[in-house]
Motif scaffolding. Structure first.
Motif, PDB file in Angstrom:
ATOM      1  N   THR A   9       0.843  -1.190   0.000  1.00 23.87           N
ATOM      2  CA  THR A   9       0.000   0.000   0.000  1.00 23.87           C
ATOM      3  C   THR A   9       0.881   1.243   0.000  1.00 23.87           C
ATOM      4  O   THR A   9       1.985   1.237   0.532  1.00 23.87           O
ATOM      5  CB  THR A   9      -0.920   0.050   1.241  1.00 23.87           C
ATOM      6  OG1 THR A   9      -0.117  -0.001   2.418  1.00 23.87           O
ATOM      7  CG2 THR A   9      -1.903  -1.098   1.252  1.00 23.87           C
ATOM      8  N   GLN A  16      -5.052   9.572  -0.334  1.00 29.26           N
ATOM      9  CA  GLN A  16      -5.763   8.435  -0.903  1.00 29.26           C
ATOM     10  C   GLN A  16      -4.834   7.221  -0.908  1.00 29.26           C
ATOM     11  O   GLN A  16      -3.666   7.317  -1.268  1.00 29.26           O
ATOM     12  CB  GLN A  16      -6.226   8.757  -2.316  1.00 29.26           C
ATOM     13  CG  GLN A  16      -7.099   7.695  -2.926  1.00 29.26           C
ATOM     14  CD  GLN A  16      -7.602   8.085  -4.309  1.00 29.26           C
ATOM     15  OE1 GLN A  16      -7.218   9.115  -4.845  1.00 29.26           O
ATOM     16  NE2 GLN A  16      -8.459   7.253  -4.863  1.00 29.26           N
ATOM     17  N   PHE A  18      -3.700   3.440  -2.162  1.00 34.98           N
ATOM     18  CA  PHE A  18      -3.751   2.504  -3.282  1.00 34.98           C
ATOM     19  C   PHE A  18      -3.062   1.213  -2.873  1.00 34.98           C
ATOM     20  O   PHE A  18      -2.111   1.232  -2.093  1.00 34.98           O
ATOM     21  CB  PHE A  18      -3.077   3.090  -4.525  1.00 34.98           C
ATOM     22  CG  PHE A  18      -3.861   4.197  -5.152  1.00 34.98           C
ATOM     23  CD1 PHE A  18      -4.871   3.917  -6.053  1.00 34.98           C
ATOM     24  CD2 PHE A  18      -3.604   5.514  -4.833  1.00 34.98           C
ATOM     25  CE1 PHE A  18      -5.607   4.937  -6.640  1.00 34.98           C
ATOM     26  CE2 PHE A  18      -4.328   6.539  -5.403  1.00 34.98           C
ATOM     27  CZ  PHE A  18      -5.335   6.246  -6.315  1.00 34.98           C
ATOM     28  N   CYS A  37      -3.028  -5.011  -9.300  1.00 35.88           N
ATOM     29  CA  CYS A  37      -3.452  -3.738  -8.734  1.00 35.88           C
ATOM     30  C   CYS A  37      -4.952  -3.806  -8.471  1.00 35.88           C
ATOM     31  O   CYS A  37      -5.715  -4.243  -9.332  1.00 35.88           O
ATOM     32  CB  CYS A  37      -3.134  -2.591  -9.695  1.00 35.88           C
ATOM     33  SG  CYS A  37      -3.596  -0.980  -9.027  1.00 35.88           S
ATOM     34  N   THR A  38      -5.383  -3.384  -7.289  1.00 32.79           N
ATOM     35  CA  THR A  38      -6.806  -3.436  -6.951  1.00 32.79           C
ATOM     36  C   THR A  38      -7.583  -2.264  -7.536  1.00 32.79           C
ATOM     37  O   THR A  38      -8.800  -2.244  -7.446  1.00 32.79           O
ATOM     38  CB  THR A  38      -7.010  -3.460  -5.421  1.00 32.79           C
ATOM     39  OG1 THR A  38      -6.426  -2.285  -4.862  1.00 32.79           O
ATOM     40  CG2 THR A  38      -6.382  -4.694  -4.803  1.00 32.79           C
ATOM     41  N   HIS A  39      -6.889  -1.308  -8.155  1.00 29.52           N
ATOM     42  CA  HIS A  39      -7.545  -0.103  -8.668  1.00 29.52           C
ATOM     43  C   HIS A  39      -7.583  -0.039 -10.188  1.00 29.52           C
ATOM     44  O   HIS A  39      -8.330   0.739 -10.749  1.00 29.52           O
ATOM     45  CB  HIS A  39      -6.857   1.145  -8.117  1.00 29.52           C
ATOM     46  CG  HIS A  39      -6.807   1.128  -6.624  1.00 29.52           C
ATOM     47  ND1 HIS A  39      -7.880   1.443  -5.842  1.00 29.52           N
ATOM     48  CD2 HIS A  39      -5.816   0.773  -5.773  1.00 29.52           C
ATOM     49  CE1 HIS A  39      -7.558   1.293  -4.568  1.00 29.52           C
ATOM     50  NE2 HIS A  39      -6.304   0.897  -4.496  1.00 29.52           N
ATOM     51  N   CYS A  40      -6.761  -0.823 -10.857  1.00 33.57           N
ATOM     52  CA  CYS A  40      -6.766  -0.861 -12.320  1.00 33.57           C
ATOM     53  C   CYS A  40      -6.468  -2.301 -12.746  1.00 33.57           C
ATOM     54  O   CYS A  40      -6.298  -3.182 -11.917  1.00 33.57           O
ATOM     55  CB  CYS A  40      -5.750   0.121 -12.906  1.00 33.57           C
ATOM     56  SG  CYS A  40      -4.027  -0.227 -12.493  1.00 33.57           S
ATOM     57  N   HIS A  64      -0.589   5.779 -10.126  1.00 35.39           N
ATOM     58  CA  HIS A  64      -1.574   6.332  -9.201  1.00 35.39           C
ATOM     59  C   HIS A  64      -1.064   7.539  -8.431  1.00 35.39           C
ATOM     60  O   HIS A  64      -1.804   8.147  -7.663  1.00 35.39           O
ATOM     61  CB  HIS A  64      -2.045   5.255  -8.223  1.00 35.39           C
ATOM     62  CG  HIS A  64      -2.690   4.087  -8.898  1.00 35.39           C
ATOM     63  ND1 HIS A  64      -3.885   4.177  -9.571  1.00 35.39           N
ATOM     64  CD2 HIS A  64      -2.293   2.799  -9.026  1.00 35.39           C
ATOM     65  CE1 HIS A  64      -4.210   3.002 -10.071  1.00 35.39           C
ATOM     66  NE2 HIS A  64      -3.245   2.142  -9.757  1.00 35.39           N
TER      67      HIS A  64
END
Length: 102
Positions: A9, A16, A18, A37-40, A64
């Protein structure tokens, strides 16, 4: 893809958070680890353990903008499984040694 075994992380300047997971696929021998990646949808192929940490940090910082406070931790369920299995295996090995010596 697999079971998350470790999380990386990092935070942005705005706070924020990520996350990039190391996911392990137990169907292969030896086990295969993947970065996800948990965001993309970023998920490269992996080469070495040292490179995993570098790749996760680079992705979080460059894509990010999360370059502050890179941290890693084991997944909670994976950590609990290790804590349970280690004593069980130790008892089995000791029991096997006692059985073979008698």
């Amino acid at each position: 893809m697999g079971t998350p075994v470790r999380h990386f992380t990092a935070t942005t300047e705005e706070g924020q958070v990520f996350t990039v997971n190391i996911e392990r696929d137990f169907r292969y021998d030896p086990y295969r680890d993947f970065l996800v990646c948990t965001h993309c949808d970023w998920s490269p192929s992996l080469l070495t353990t040292r490179r995993i940490i570098d790749m996760a940090g680079e992705h979080l910082a460059s894509v990010h903008g999360a370059g502050r406070g890179l941290a890693q931790q084991d997944d909670e369920s994976f950590r609990k499984a290790r804590l349970i299995m280690l004593p069980v295996l130790a008892v089995l090995v000791i029991g096997l040694l006692v059985y073979l010596n008698s």
